[in-house]
Design a protein around this motif. Structure first.
Motif, PDB file in Angstrom:
ATOM      1  N   ASP A  27       0.967  -1.227   0.257  1.00 18.44           N
ATOM      2  CA  ASP A  27       0.046   0.036  -0.013  1.00 18.44           C
ATOM      3  C   ASP A  27       1.100   1.044  -0.106  1.00 18.44           C
ATOM      4  O   ASP A  27       1.955   1.348   0.850  1.00 18.44           O
ATOM      5  N   MET A  28       0.664   2.323  -0.971  1.00 15.63           N
ATOM      6  CA  MET A  28       1.285   3.430  -1.031  1.00 15.63           C
ATOM      7  C   MET A  28       0.315   4.612  -0.702  1.00 15.63           C
ATOM      8  O   MET A  28      -0.841   4.425  -0.972  1.00 15.63           O
ATOM      9  N   TYR A  29       0.756   5.621  -0.108  1.00 10.56           N
ATOM     10  CA  TYR A  29      -0.192   6.882   0.002  1.00 10.56           C
ATOM     11  C   TYR A  29      -0.892   7.392  -1.060  1.00 10.56           C
ATOM     12  O   TYR A  29      -2.092   7.491  -0.870  1.00 10.56           O
ATOM     13  N   CYS A  30      -0.196   7.477  -2.354  1.00 10.13           N
ATOM     14  CA  CYS A  30      -0.832   8.066  -3.306  1.00 10.13           C
ATOM     15  C   CYS A  30      -0.808   7.022  -4.565  1.00 10.13           C
ATOM     16  O   CYS A  30       0.416   6.630  -4.747  1.00 10.13           O
ATOM     17  N   MET A  31      -1.735   6.849  -5.218  1.00  5.51           N
ATOM     18  CA  MET A  31      -1.817   5.954  -6.393  1.00  5.51           C
ATOM     19  C   MET A  31      -2.547   6.472  -7.373  1.00  5.51           C
ATOM     20  O   MET A  31      -3.599   7.294  -7.130  1.00  5.51           O
ATOM     21  N   ALA A  32      -2.126   6.419  -8.663  1.00  5.06           N
ATOM     22  CA  ALA A  32      -2.551   7.193  -9.815  1.00  5.06           C
ATOM     23  C   ALA A  32      -2.612   6.452 -11.134  1.00  5.06           C
ATOM     24  O   ALA A  32      -1.943   5.472 -11.056  1.00  5.06           O
ATOM     25  N   TRP A  33      -3.507   6.877 -11.924  1.00  4.74           N
ATOM     26  CA  TRP A  33      -3.374   6.380 -13.347  1.00  4.74           C
ATOM     27  C   TRP A  33      -3.038   7.615 -14.305  1.00  4.74           C
ATOM     28  O   TRP A  33      -3.304   8.636 -14.212  1.00  4.74           O
ATOM     29  N   PHE A  34      -2.125   7.045 -15.235  1.00  3.92           N
ATOM     30  CA  PHE A  34      -1.572   8.090 -16.196  1.00  3.92           C
ATOM     31  C   PHE A  34      -2.042   7.409 -17.460  1.00  3.92           C
ATOM     32  O   PHE A  34      -2.136   6.157 -17.666  1.00  3.92           O
ATOM     33  N   ARG A  35      -1.829   8.046 -18.499  1.00  4.91           N
ATOM     34  CA  ARG A  35      -2.081   7.699 -19.976  1.00  4.91           C
ATOM     35  C   ARG A  35      -1.017   8.278 -20.874  1.00  4.91           C
ATOM     36  O   ARG A  35      -0.917   9.554 -20.754  1.00  4.91           O
ATOM     37  N   GLN A  36      -0.726   7.791 -21.837  1.00  4.09           N
ATOM     38  CA  GLN A  36      -0.064   8.220 -23.065  1.00  4.09           C
ATOM     39  C   GLN A  36      -0.297   7.834 -24.383  1.00  4.09           C
ATOM     40  O   GLN A  36      -0.215   6.483 -24.595  1.00  4.09           O
ATOM     41  N   ALA A  37      -0.901   8.366 -25.118  1.00  3.34           N
ATOM     42  CA  ALA A  37      -1.193   8.034 -26.421  1.00  3.34           C
ATOM     43  C   ALA A  37      -0.073   8.549 -27.431  1.00  3.34           C
ATOM     44  O   ALA A  37       0.857   9.179 -27.175  1.00  3.34           O
ATOM     45  N   PRO A  38       0.265   7.544 -28.649  1.00  9.52           N
ATOM     46  CA  PRO A  38       1.267   8.102 -29.489  1.00  9.52           C
ATOM     47  C   PRO A  38       1.420   9.383 -29.918  1.00  9.52           C
ATOM     48  O   PRO A  38       0.363  10.013 -30.388  1.00  9.52           O
ATOM     49  N   GLY A  39       2.690   9.801 -29.950  1.00  7.67           N
ATOM     50  CA  GLY A  39       2.965  11.459 -30.154  1.00  7.67           C
ATOM     51  C   GLY A  39       2.565  12.187 -29.394  1.00  7.67           C
ATOM     52  O   GLY A  39       2.618  13.537 -29.465  1.00  7.67           O
ATOM     53  N   LYS A  40       2.063  11.818 -28.106  1.00  6.04           N
ATOM     54  CA  LYS A  40       1.420  12.965 -27.018  1.00  6.04           C
ATOM     55  C   LYS A  40       2.181  12.692 -25.666  1.00  6.04           C
ATOM     56  O   LYS A  40       2.773  11.871 -25.671  1.00  6.04           O
ATOM     57  N   GLU A  41       2.045  13.917 -25.133  1.00  2.98           N
ATOM     58  CA  GLU A  41       2.555  13.778 -23.780  1.00  2.98           C
ATOM     59  C   GLU A  41       1.852  12.899 -22.738  1.00  2.98           C
ATOM     60  O   GLU A  41       0.901  12.919 -22.854  1.00  2.98           O
ATOM     61  N   ARG A  42       2.589  12.395 -21.682  1.00  5.87           N
ATOM     62  CA  ARG A  42       2.009  11.627 -20.750  1.00  5.87           C
ATOM     63  C   ARG A  42       0.937  12.464 -20.023  1.00  5.87           C
ATOM     64  O   ARG A  42       1.140  13.853 -19.691  1.00  5.87           O
ATOM     65  N   GLU A  43      -0.404  12.029 -19.674  1.00  2.00           N
ATOM     66  CA  GLU A  43      -1.255  12.814 -18.946  1.00  2.00           C
ATOM     67  C   GLU A  43      -1.677  12.191 -17.734  1.00  2.00           C
ATOM     68  O   GLU A  43      -2.004  10.911 -17.835  1.00  2.00           O
ATOM     69  N   GLY A  44      -1.909  13.031 -16.662  1.00  4.45           N
ATOM     70  CA  GLY A  44      -2.380  12.580 -15.307  1.00  4.45           C
ATOM     71  C   GLY A  44      -3.831  12.225 -15.558  1.00  4.45           C
ATOM     72  O   GLY A  44      -4.300  13.334 -16.087  1.00  4.45           O
ATOM     73  N   VAL A  45      -4.468  11.116 -15.327  1.00  6.95           N
ATOM     74  CA  VAL A  45      -5.887  10.943 -15.474  1.00  6.95           C
ATOM     75  C   VAL A  45      -6.644  11.125 -14.046  1.00  6.95           C
ATOM     76  O   VAL A  45      -7.701  11.843 -13.889  1.00  6.95           O
ATOM     77  N   ALA A  46      -6.095  10.311 -12.973  1.00  3.55           N
ATOM     78  CA  ALA A  46      -6.778  10.435 -11.621  1.00  3.55           C
ATOM     79  C   ALA A  46      -5.796  10.106 -10.658  1.00  3.55           C
ATOM     80  O   ALA A  46      -4.733   9.088 -10.846  1.00  3.55           O
ATOM     81  N   TYR A  47      -6.176  10.517  -9.464  1.00  2.23           N
ATOM     82  CA  TYR A  47      -5.083   9.831  -8.374  1.00  2.23           C
ATOM     83  C   TYR A  47      -5.991   9.646  -6.998  1.00  2.23           C
ATOM     84  O   TYR A  47      -7.215  10.556  -7.155  1.00  2.23           O
ATOM     85  N   ILE A  48      -5.801   8.860  -6.183  1.00  2.79           N
ATOM     86  CA  ILE A  48      -6.564   8.706  -4.996  1.00  2.79           C
ATOM     87  C   ILE A  48      -5.249   8.544  -3.769  1.00  2.79           C
ATOM     88  O   ILE A  48      -4.347   7.756  -4.164  1.00  2.79           O
ATOM     89  N   THR A  49      -5.722   8.916  -2.480  1.00  2.00           N
ATOM     90  CA  THR A  49      -4.631   8.910  -1.541  1.00  2.00           C
ATOM     91  C   THR A  49      -5.331   7.859  -0.699  1.00  2.00           C
ATOM     92  O   THR A  49      -6.483   7.222  -0.741  1.00  2.00           O
ATOM     93  N   THR A  50      -4.517   7.553   0.347  1.00  2.00           N
ATOM     94  CA  THR A  50      -4.901   6.323   1.432  1.00  2.00           C
ATOM     95  C   THR A  50      -6.167   6.914   2.025  1.00  2.00           C
ATOM     96  O   THR A  50      -7.005   6.013   2.577  1.00  2.00           O
ATOM     97  N   TYR A  51      -6.468   8.329   2.509  1.00  2.00           N
ATOM     98  CA  TYR A  51      -7.324   8.695   2.929  1.00  2.00           C
ATOM     99  C   TYR A  51      -8.830   8.794   2.033  1.00  2.00           C
ATOM    100  O   TYR A  51      -9.769   9.569   2.424  1.00  2.00           O
ATOM    101  N   GLY A  52      -8.487   8.277   0.746  1.00  2.00           N
ATOM    102  CA  GLY A  52      -9.627   8.409  -0.126  1.00  2.00           C
ATOM    103  C   GLY A  52      -9.724   9.805  -0.772  1.00  2.00           C
ATOM    104  O   GLY A  52     -10.673   9.898  -1.716  1.00  2.00           O
ATOM    105  N   THR A  53      -9.116  10.715  -0.588  1.00  2.00           N
ATOM    106  CA  THR A  53      -8.868  11.980  -1.748  1.00  2.00           C
ATOM    107  C   THR A  53      -8.654  11.612  -2.943  1.00  2.00           C
ATOM    108  O   THR A  53      -7.648  10.847  -3.069  1.00  2.00           O
ATOM    109  N   SER A  54      -9.486  12.165  -3.926  1.00  2.00           N
ATOM    110  CA  SER A  54      -9.339  11.876  -5.180  1.00  2.00           C
ATOM    111  C   SER A  54      -9.238  12.998  -5.999  1.00  2.00           C
ATOM    112  O   SER A  54      -9.955  14.161  -5.711  1.00  2.00           O
ATOM    113  N   ARG A  55      -8.740  13.122  -7.388  1.00  2.00           N
ATOM    114  CA  ARG A  55      -8.741  14.061  -8.165  1.00  2.00           C
ATOM    115  C   ARG A  55      -8.613  13.535  -9.418  1.00  2.00           C
ATOM    116  O   ARG A  55      -8.033  12.780  -9.834  1.00  2.00           O
TER     117      ARG A  55
END
Length: 120
Positions: A27-55
């Motif tokens: 278990d880590m405090y902050c876990m997230a999803w990122f995505r990257q399409a060909p020819g594009k920069e990596r994009e942060g999609v969403a994160y969630i913390t141990t306390y349930g805070t998400s963005r």
């Protein structure tokens, strides 16, 4: 660091749904999803913390939902109303510090990725 293994990617038609999973070795405090399409920069999609805070990024807000299991070792991304522009390699990331963010630079552990393809 923690080992991360993504699964659940695939091909779907626009408007469909997919659920991605990320199995973590701890278990880590902050876990997230990122995505990257060909020819594009990596994009942060969403994160969630141990306390349930998400963005979420504005591009997925209201369509994607991030969650963790009770043990905190599996991260999920429920993706609904998928669009062709959601097509990308999706990566799970984790970090133990307090600076949870959609900035990939703060993450130290990364999975190998799972491909999502949305056809129109």
């Amino acid at each position: 660091q923690v080992q991360l293994v993504e699964s659940g990617g695939g091909s779907v038609q626009a408007g469909g749904s997919l659920r991605l999973s990320c199995a973590a070795s701890g278990d880590m405090y902050c876990m997230a999803w990122f995505r990257q399409a060909p020819g594009k920069e990596r994009e942060g999609v969403a994160y969630i913390t141990t306390y349930g805070t998400s963005r979420y990024s504005d591009s997925v807000k209201g369509r994607f939902f991030i969650s963790k299991d009770n043990a905190g070792n599996t991260l999920y991304l429920q993706m609904n109303s998928l669009k062709p522009e959601d097509s990308a390699m999706y990566y799970c990331a984790a970090q133990s510090g307090s600076a949870c963010s959609l900035n990939g630079a703060v993450f130290v552990s990364w999975g190998q990725g799972t491909q999502v393809t949305v056809s129109s």
